[in-house]
Design an enzyme around this catalytic site. Structure first.
Site, mmCIF file in Angstrom:
data_model
loop_
_atom_site.group_PDB
_atom_site.id
_atom_site.type_symbol
_atom_site.label_atom_id
_atom_site.label_comp_id
_atom_site.label_asym_id
_atom_site.label_seq_id
_atom_site.Cartn_x
_atom_site.Cartn_y
_atom_site.Cartn_z
ATOM 1 N N LYS A 119 3.057 4.196 -2.307
ATOM 2 C CA LYS A 119 4.076 3.822 -1.323
ATOM 3 C C LYS A 119 5.374 4.604 -1.507
ATOM 4 C CE LYS A 119 2.175 -0.600 0.043
ATOM 5 N NZ LYS A 119 0.986 -0.694 -0.846
HETATM 6 C C1 PLP Z 1 -0.343 -0.852 -0.427
HETATM 7 C C2 PLP Z 1 -1.440 -0.494 -1.353
HETATM 8 C C3 PLP Z 1 -2.760 -0.289 -0.902
HETATM 9 C C4 PLP Z 1 -3.190 -0.506 0.543
HETATM 10 O O1 PLP Z 1 -2.654 0.466 1.433
HETATM 11 P P1 PLP Z 1 -2.620 0.172 3.012
HETATM 12 O O2 PLP Z 1 -1.782 1.250 3.576
HETATM 13 O O3 PLP Z 1 -1.980 -1.188 3.154
HETATM 14 O O4 PLP Z 1 -4.020 0.180 3.505
HETATM 15 C C5 PLP Z 1 -3.710 0.105 -1.832
HETATM 16 N N1 PLP Z 1 -3.401 0.254 -3.134
HETATM 17 C C6 PLP Z 1 -2.150 0.068 -3.605
HETATM 18 C C7 PLP Z 1 -1.878 0.249 -5.056
HETATM 19 C C8 PLP Z 1 -1.114 -0.313 -2.736
HETATM 20 O O5 PLP Z 1 0.120 -0.510 -3.208
#
Ligand code: PLP
Length: 489
Positions: A119
């Protein structure tokens, strides 16, 4: 003439059309999501011309196709700051071979940023682009959010010390991991406000809703959000799919001293990409990259036990579940049963008119049956999917550790599990690494039978002083705090 990307609402109502306006707005006024009216295209020549670029330079080119209202010199400054050495080691996104696990398997390292999760890659761009958009209109923004861990810390690290923005982040008291708490609560920047709510994550979300339903308060204090539907996040995520293809095909270009045999050169090089998924934000960016013309053969969607998306991609039936029906798993960032970005993909699948005719069924009945479209999901859009369980996750962590000496995090392990199940010989299969194992030490220790050594960086983080205000689950108290601390125009 240069392509201009305009935005429209999936539901067909009026919506802001320019990237910088969409960036500062959440849902479209009609309740829909904004999507590019036409997905920009990249030719093989353009793609090849991007090969020598650094990650920040590539980001300016790719995001520039979506943010056609930002002058390119400005965009290069924004991406240089977002992906510079203060926040990411070079090369920002490293590729690592997992040939010793299975020939052709690889990892795309998306977790090198300040909060050790993918993220950061999108959020750090917003940390530059949102203050830029606000400054043009002399506006300020007070970001209000609820987090169960990853999103909140990524947002705080992206906006700390940034002009014109404050962050009010609600988290459930005592329900995040020690590392997640430390990443958020150790910050000392005056524009970051950590509020630990006496309750669970849903209580935090309800508090955010209570404020958002109070239009007068929201307007007075310029309250906004940076959730996973933000178009800026999606555009920034497209970059690493392009980067992954370029890096995976570098050797073909370097070896091309003689004319390659037919079918072996970079022109016919395709990859499969496996994506641990929850809100469908990460893999939706992969869908855009593929639609743009990046040579991605298949998108392999991996879920945990909360497998609404696997069900959709294998049957064509989308049946979101309630929060009571959502399990608490050992890949917690994927404990999602209503994928907020899926609406964007279904719009692309059905086309605007058919989408607007069919989508209300979901609201009315709780189910959208698109089983007629099932074959197109795979054949036209390249999606395949699978579910990983706790036992699969542990086995994948062990298998990668045994083969390479390094563990992977539980979410990435879901991606590896499903990739191993679905990969095909001769097609390089890249799993997106969505977090570092250090962030989820309990599950990694369970898989390997012993706790892993804690890195110095993580130990320092855990030892740092923490700053958090405990609040009851009471909207009045939240209003008071925002009233006293919000940035004002
Ligand atoms: C947010 C997240 C996901 C999922 O990603 P999306 O974009 O919501 O599909 C998977 N793994 C981790 C570690 C995350 O923080």
């Amino acid at each position: 003439m240069q392509h201009r990307t305009q935005y429209i609402s999936t539901r067909g109502g009026l919506a802001p059309t320019e990237f910088l306006d969409v960036l500062l707005s959440g849902l479209a006024p009609d309740g829909g999501l904004t999507v590019p009216a036409d997905v920009p295209q990249v030719s093989a020549e353009v793609l090849e011309s991007w090969r020598p670029l650094s990650y920040p330079e590539l980001a300016a080119e790719v995001i520039g196709l979506y943010a056609t209202d930002i002058p390119s010199a400005d965009l290069r400054e924004l991406t240089a700051a977002a992906y510079g050495p203060e926040r990411f080691p070079a090369p920002v996104v490293p590729l690592r071979s997992l040939d010793d696990v299975a020939p052709g398997l690889g990892l795309v390292g998306l977790s090198e940023g300040p909060t050790m999760a993918f993220k950061d890659l999108a959020m750090q761009f917003l940390g530059q682009a949102i203050p830029y958009a606000l400054a043009r209109e002399s506006r300020v923004l007070n970001i209000l959010g609820a987090t169960s861990g990853d999103t909140g810390s990524a947002a705080e690290h992206a906006f700390r010390g940034r002009p014109g923005v404050a962050v009010f982040m609600l988290s459930p008291q005592g329900r995040m991991s020690a590392v997640q708490r430390a990443q958020m609560y150790s910050l000392t920047d005056p524009n970051i406000h950590n509020l630990a709510v006496d309750g669970v994550f849903d209580d935090c979300q309800n508090l955010v809703k209570a404020i958002n339903n109070d239009a007068a308060f929201k307007a007075e204090y310029s309250i906004g959000a940076v959730n996973s539907i933000n178009v800026g996040r999606i555009a920034a995520q497209v970059v690493y799919y392009v980067w992954a293809w370029l890096r995976a095909s570098d050797h073909l270009q370097a070896d091309a001293t003689s004319v390659p045999a037919a079918g072996t050169g970079v022109d016919s090089f395709r990859i499969d990409v496996a994506v641990p998924s929850g809100n469908f934000g990460n893999i939706y960016a992969g869908h855009l990259a593929r639609t743009m013309g990046v040579p991605i053969r298949r998108l392999i969607l991996a879920t945990n036990e909360n497998n609404v998306l696997d069900e959709f991609f294998s049957t064509g039936i989308y049946r979101p579940r309630s929060s009571e029906q959502t399990l608490a798993t050992s890949s917690p960032s994927m404990d999602i049963s209503k994928a907020s970005n899926l609406e964007r993909f279904i719009w692309a699948l059905l086309g605007a008119e058919e989408f607007q005719r069919r989508w209300p069924e979901l609201e009315r009945t709780g189910v959208l049956d698109l089983s007629d479209e099932r074959d197109r999901l795979r054949e036209q859009f390249g999606f395949v999917s699978g579910t990983s369980t706790h036992a699969d996750r542990l086995a994948a962590i062990r298998r990668v550790h045994t083969a390479t000496g390094t563990p992977i995090d539980p979410h990435t392990a879901d991606g590896v599990t499903v990739a191993l199940r679905l990969m095909e010989p001769g097609v390089p299969t890249l799993v997106l690494e969505t977090a570092k194992p250090d962030k989820f030490p309990e599950t990694v220790a369970e898989a390997l039978g012993a706790p892993q050594p804690v890195s110095t960086a993580v130990q320092q983080l855990l030892d740092a002083d923490q700053h958090v205000v405990n609040i009851p689950c009471d909207p009045e108290r939240l209003r008071e705090i925002i009233g006293a601390r919000a940035l004002r125009r």
